[in-house]
Write an enzyme that holds these catalytic residues in place. Structure first.
Site, mmCIF file in Angstrom:
data_model
loop_
_atom_site.group_PDB
_atom_site.id
_atom_site.type_symbol
_atom_site.label_atom_id
_atom_site.label_comp_id
_atom_site.label_asym_id
_atom_site.label_seq_id
_atom_site.Cartn_x
_atom_site.Cartn_y
_atom_site.Cartn_z
ATOM 1 N N GLY A 45 0.836 -1.192 0.000
ATOM 2 C CA GLY A 45 0.000 0.000 0.000
ATOM 3 C C GLY A 45 0.870 1.240 0.000
ATOM 4 N N GLN A 50 2.932 10.144 1.517
ATOM 5 C CA GLN A 50 4.251 9.492 1.573
ATOM 6 C C GLN A 50 5.143 9.885 0.389
ATOM 7 O OE1 GLN A 50 2.395 5.405 2.364
ATOM 8 N NE2 GLN A 50 4.310 5.255 3.512
ATOM 9 N N CYS A 94 5.916 0.054 7.605
ATOM 10 C CA CYS A 94 5.558 1.240 6.832
ATOM 11 C C CYS A 94 6.759 1.649 6.000
ATOM 12 C CB CYS A 94 5.156 2.381 7.766
ATOM 13 S SG CYS A 94 4.649 3.879 6.895
ATOM 14 N N LEU A 95 6.511 1.948 4.736
ATOM 15 C CA LEU A 95 7.623 2.339 3.855
ATOM 16 C C LEU A 95 8.247 3.662 4.305
ATOM 17 C CD1 LEU A 95 6.030 1.333 0.426
ATOM 18 C CD2 LEU A 95 7.862 0.144 1.656
ATOM 19 N N HIS A 136 -4.463 1.363 7.555
ATOM 20 C CA HIS A 136 -3.126 1.976 7.685
ATOM 21 C C HIS A 136 -2.980 3.131 6.679
ATOM 22 C CE1 HIS A 136 1.492 1.392 7.920
ATOM 23 N NE2 HIS A 136 1.324 2.145 6.857
ATOM 24 N N GLU A 137 -3.450 2.919 5.446
ATOM 25 C CA GLU A 137 -3.321 3.961 4.404
ATOM 26 C C GLU A 137 -4.203 5.169 4.707
ATOM 27 O OE1 GLU A 137 -0.877 3.551 2.787
ATOM 28 O OE2 GLU A 137 -0.670 1.377 2.911
ATOM 29 N N HIS A 140 -2.726 7.454 7.132
ATOM 30 C CA HIS A 140 -1.732 8.372 6.544
ATOM 31 C C HIS A 140 -2.409 9.668 6.071
ATOM 32 C CE1 HIS A 140 2.174 6.379 6.442
ATOM 33 N NE2 HIS A 140 1.663 5.253 5.946
HETATM 34 O O1 GNR Z 1 4.111 -2.413 2.642
HETATM 35 C C1 GNR Z 1 3.453 -2.284 3.685
HETATM 36 N N1 GNR Z 1 3.182 -3.376 4.433
HETATM 37 C C2 GNR Z 1 2.279 -3.381 5.487
HETATM 38 C C3 GNR Z 1 2.260 -4.492 6.332
HETATM 39 C C4 GNR Z 1 1.371 -4.561 7.374
HETATM 40 C C5 GNR Z 1 0.473 -3.529 7.581
HETATM 41 C C6 GNR Z 1 0.484 -2.411 6.764
HETATM 42 C C7 GNR Z 1 1.379 -2.343 5.721
HETATM 43 S S1 GNR Z 1 1.360 -0.956 4.673
HETATM 44 C C8 GNR Z 1 3.025 -0.937 4.120
HETATM 45 C C9 GNR Z 1 3.234 0.123 3.054
HETATM 46 C C10 GNR Z 1 3.001 1.484 3.644
HETATM 47 O O2 GNR Z 1 3.767 2.060 4.370
HETATM 48 N N2 GNR Z 1 1.866 2.058 3.368
HETATM 49 O O3 GNR Z 1 1.570 3.253 3.880
HETATM 50 NI NI NI Z 2 2.656 3.364 5.755
#
Ligand code: GNR
Ligand code: NI
Length: 174
Positions: A45, A50, A94-95, A136-137, A140
């Site tokens: 995601g 980001q 999270c990236l 999670h997205e 953000h």
């Molecule tokens: O790549 C991602 N893996 C992930 C693993 C578990 C819960 C959420 C995520 S999202 C993350 C990519 C990211 O930072 N998205 O904002």
């Molecule tokens: Ni993230």
């Protein structure tokens, strides 16, 4: 075109992203760029803040079975319209916070409404990794990171690590 991913801490990751009033080719290109950036990372995601764009756009593809066809989804103005009482705990990453993985508990299933790149309204129920990832997205877009669910001390420790990581990366470039 792939875009650089912003690393925490950064004020752009703490801001409220603005709703998309009207779709445009620029926004469709941004969604394509975000998918390319997400797959290259690799991640499941990515949210527009980001990559420094403070608009309500997220992309996801949580297909994880080897050999299964990909399912890229771009969501403009995504909204959670219902959440299950049942919760589930995932080890999230999270990236924007590389190499850190911590358990986060969220509703196990959510109903999400969004506008697709053609301007059509969509609604779908998600569970499992999809549900976790979409929540999670959307966080953000509200300036919230998964480490905000952790105890303050743990969060502080992680933030310090990221400050160091950014410093090292900046030095490598110089
Ligand atoms: O790549 C991602 N893996 C992930 C693993 C578990 C819960 C959420 C995520 S999202 C993350 C990519 C990211 O930072 N998205 O904002
Ligand atoms: Ni993230």
């Amino acid at each position: 075109m792939k875009r650089p991913i912003i690393i925490h801490p950064d004020p752009r990751l703490k801001k409220l992203a603005a709703p998309v009033p009207d779709l445009s080719d620029d926004l469709r290109v941004l969604a394509e760029d975000m998918l390319e950036t997400m797959y290259a990372a690799p991640g499941i995601g990515l949210a527009a803040p980001q990559v420094g764009e403070l608009v309500r756009l997220v992309v996801v593809d949580c297909v994880k079975e080897d050999g299964a066809p990909p399912r890229p989804i771009a969501m403009f103005n995504p909204e959670i319209t219902a959440s299950s009482d049942e919760v589930s705990t995932y080890e999230e990453g999270c990236l924007s916070i590389p190499e850190i993985y911590e358990d986060v508990t969220r509703p196990a299933a959510v109903t999400v409404r969004w506008i697709d790149p053609d301007g059509n309204e969509q609604q779908e129920d998600f569970d499992g990794l999809w549900s976790t990832c979409i929540q999670h997205e959307i966080d953000h877009l509200d300036g919230k990171l998964f480490i905000d669910y952790l105890k303050p001390l743990k969060r502080q420790l992680i933030t310090r690590k990221m400050v160091k990581l950014k410093r090292e990366r900046a030095r490598e470039k110089a």
